[in-house]
Design an enzyme around this catalytic site. Structure first.
Site, PDB file in Angstrom:
ATOM      1  N   ASP A 146      -0.095  51.072 164.438  1.00 18.48           N
ATOM      2  CA  ASP A 146      -0.046  50.568 165.683  1.00 18.48           C
ATOM      3  C   ASP A 146       1.127  50.687 166.433  1.00 18.48           C
ATOM      4  O   ASP A 146       2.278  50.970 165.821  1.00 18.48           O
ATOM      5  CB  ASP A 146      -0.792  49.141 165.491  1.00 18.48           C
ATOM      6  CG  ASP A 146       0.198  48.238 165.134  1.00 18.48           C
ATOM      7  OD1 ASP A 146       1.488  48.323 164.775  1.00 18.48           O
ATOM      8  OD2 ASP A 146      -0.011  47.210 164.494  1.00 18.48           O
ATOM      9  N   CYS A 196     -16.008  44.477 141.155  1.00 21.51           N
ATOM     10  CA  CYS A 196     -14.576  44.588 140.942  1.00 21.51           C
ATOM     11  C   CYS A 196     -14.079  44.088 139.685  1.00 21.51           C
ATOM     12  O   CYS A 196     -14.320  43.314 138.884  1.00 21.51           O
ATOM     13  CB  CYS A 196     -13.971  44.265 142.295  1.00 21.51           C
ATOM     14  SG  CYS A 196     -13.611  42.426 142.392  1.00 21.51           S
ATOM     15  N   CYS A 248     -13.773  40.168 139.389  1.00 20.01           N
ATOM     16  CA  CYS A 248     -15.080  39.595 139.075  1.00 20.01           C
ATOM     17  C   CYS A 248     -15.488  39.793 137.799  1.00 20.01           C
ATOM     18  O   CYS A 248     -16.231  39.094 137.242  1.00 20.01           O
ATOM     19  CB  CYS A 248     -16.242  40.029 140.184  1.00 20.01           C
ATOM     20  SG  CYS A 248     -15.992  39.279 141.911  1.00 20.01           S
ATOM     21  N   CYS A 291     -20.578  41.267 142.843  1.00 20.49           N
ATOM     22  CA  CYS A 291     -19.494  42.354 142.904  1.00 20.49           C
ATOM     23  C   CYS A 291     -19.160  42.881 141.520  1.00 20.49           C
ATOM     24  O   CYS A 291     -19.026  42.060 140.575  1.00 20.49           O
ATOM     25  CB  CYS A 291     -18.300  41.428 143.488  1.00 20.49           C
ATOM     26  SG  CYS A 291     -16.781  42.522 143.728  1.00 20.49           S
ATOM     27  N   ASP A 334      -9.614  47.504 161.437  1.00 15.28           N
ATOM     28  CA  ASP A 334      -8.510  46.936 160.654  1.00 15.28           C
ATOM     29  C   ASP A 334      -8.084  45.552 160.713  1.00 15.28           C
ATOM     30  O   ASP A 334      -8.696  45.018 161.830  1.00 15.28           O
ATOM     31  CB  ASP A 334      -7.175  47.936 160.702  1.00 15.28           C
ATOM     32  CG  ASP A 334      -6.623  47.092 162.108  1.00 15.28           C
ATOM     33  OD1 ASP A 334      -5.701  46.311 161.968  1.00 15.28           O
ATOM     34  OD2 ASP A 334      -6.956  47.385 163.228  1.00 15.28           O
ATOM     35  N   ASP A 348       0.547  49.779 174.646  1.00 11.35           N
ATOM     36  CA  ASP A 348      -0.313  49.037 175.653  1.00 11.35           C
ATOM     37  C   ASP A 348      -0.320  47.715 175.811  1.00 11.35           C
ATOM     38  O   ASP A 348       0.506  47.051 174.960  1.00 11.35           O
ATOM     39  CB  ASP A 348      -1.994  49.331 175.204  1.00 11.35           C
ATOM     40  CG  ASP A 348      -2.220  48.451 173.838  1.00 11.35           C
ATOM     41  OD1 ASP A 348      -1.291  48.495 173.054  1.00 11.35           O
ATOM     42  OD2 ASP A 348      -3.313  47.848 173.879  1.00 11.35           O
ATOM     43  N   HIS A 361      -9.863  41.584 145.393  1.00  5.35           N
ATOM     44  CA  HIS A 361     -11.058  41.416 145.388  1.00  5.35           C
ATOM     45  C   HIS A 361     -11.661  41.423 146.903  1.00  5.35           C
ATOM     46  O   HIS A 361     -12.720  42.103 147.304  1.00  5.35           O
ATOM     47  CB  HIS A 361     -11.825  39.899 144.671  1.00  5.35           C
ATOM     48  CG  HIS A 361     -13.207  39.606 145.318  1.00  5.35           C
ATOM     49  ND1 HIS A 361     -14.362  40.040 144.790  1.00  5.35           N
ATOM     50  CD2 HIS A 361     -13.385  38.699 146.380  1.00  5.35           C
ATOM     51  CE1 HIS A 361     -15.216  39.510 145.499  1.00  5.35           C
ATOM     52  NE2 HIS A 361     -14.677  38.612 146.338  1.00  5.35           N
TER      53      HIS A 361
END
Length: 379
Positions: free
Chosen positions: A93, A307, A310, A305, A267, A147, A336
């Site tokens: 950014d 992952c 988990c 989940c 994001d 900006d 997670h």
């Protein structure tokens, strides 16, 4: 162009779309959530973790990298990809939001923004030309125009002056951008909560024919209904053959609502920030593992989940880590939370390709809202 967008499929009942973003460092399947690595690192996560959870692109911050370690050093190291050992796409950014959030430490002029470093109080000047120079040195695949992020609330007069300055600065950014073959410059549509000003800004920004466009000045304190109203008005004006980026949004409900209205890229620092406070994002609402009620809870964060966290750790153990300020606790919950959002976006994309997004949206937004309701009741 350094970055191009390939539209694969649109949902006929909504604005949702699936596509591929082609960049010098690989393809990005959209819609996508981008983890934020402000200082060339996603907090507590290393590149191996990020790849493991399916991160296709990460975001870094021009303002912070300019102050530490300095863009010249990053350039000397071979650019941001080499410096941080990340071989996938990076978006930087412009630092505009960070500069404007400094409040009394900055002064806006037509030339740019004079500001004092939040680190040591040293004085600096960001102009559109300077910001392009910094981002060219960083070597990110996608660079954002400098900006003015219109605050909320703002008067119509101020928002109009702000967006017109943003347009003038964008023209200077485009002129100053020296690495067009490897870096894509995205413009940012501003205008506050005023729909007529969003129209004006969109017309001015889109006229410059850039590789991609962002909607800025949202998620800055306004009610979510106001944000969605602005999106419903603004996104249809954006070209279908270029990526659409909603800046600074990262809650699961806002991601779904953004995709519903035609956004491709998101994001936010939210998933890693709340992780450091012991809060997990789950399919049944947020879980604040710091709470005493989880001291003997030997279940996983989210039974839906799959992952690594988990599969291997309980809420009781995570609470223990957080209460003891152990870094592993911050890391596991960050892992997670990012996985949760990235997996949500993978499922969103697949539903668009399968032609079932409208039903997917209805089922999941209801679950998320129910979870948020339970969270409010607990608080």
């Amino acid at each position: 162009m350094a970055v191009t967008y390939e539209l694969l499929k649109e949902c006929p009942e909504t604005g949702a779309r699936a596509g591929i973003l082609h960049t010098p460092h690989g393809q990005i399947e959209t819609p996508i959530f981008m983890p934020v690595g402000t200082l060339a690192t996603v907090k507590t996560m290393d590149p191996r973790d990020l790849k493991e959870i399916g991160s296709q692109i990460i975001l870094s911050n021009t303002y912070h990298l300019y102050l530490r370690p300095g863009h010249e050093l990053v350039k000397e190291a071979g650019g941001l990809h080499s410096f941080m050992n990340w071989d996938r796409p990076i978006l930087t950014d412009s630092g505009g939001f960070q500069v404007f959030s400094l409040g009394d430490l900055r002064k806006i002029t037509e030339e740019g923004v004079q500001f004092k470093s939040h680190i040591d109080g040293s004085k600096h000047l960001f102009t559109p030309e300077r910001v392009m120079e910094i981002q060219n040195a960083l070597g990110s695949d996608i660079i954002m125009a400098f900006d003015e992020c219109t605050p909320y609330p703002a008067t119509h007069e101020y928002a109009k002056q702000s967006l017109e300055r943003t347009t003038r600065w964008l023209k200077r950014c485009k002129e100053a951008h020296k690495n067009t073959e490897k870096q894509a410059l995205f413009g940012i549509i501003q205008g506050g909560m005023y729909l007529d000003l969003r129209t004006q800004s969109a017309e001015e920004i889109l006229a410059l024919d850039l590789p991609g466009y962002a909607v800025g000045g949202l998620s800055v304190g306004e009610p979510k209904d106001e944000m969605y109203k602005v999106l419903e008005h603004t996104v249809p004006m954006m070209p279908k053959n270029k990526p659409r980026y909603l800046m600074g949004v990262g809650s699961d409900d806002a991601l779904l609502e953004g995709v519903y209205r035609g956004i491709d890229m998101f994001d936010c620092v939210l998933p890693t920030r709340i992780a450091r406070n012991g809060t997990a994002m789950t399919s049944h609402g947020r879980v604040v593992v710091r709470n005493a009620s989880y001291s003997k809870d030997f279940t996983s964060l989210d039974h839906n989940c799959d992952c690594y966290v988990c599969k291997n750790y309980t809420r009781a153990y995570l609470r223990h880590l957080i209460k003891c300020n152990e870094i592993l606790g911050f890391k596991l919950i960050s892992y997670h939370n990012l996985y949760y959002l990235l997996n949500l976006m993978r499922n969103v994309r697949q539903s668009i390709l399968d032609g079932t997004f409208a039903q997917f949206y209805k089922e999941n937004i209801n679950k998320i809202n129910e979870g948020m309701g339970r969270e409010k009741c607990r608080s």
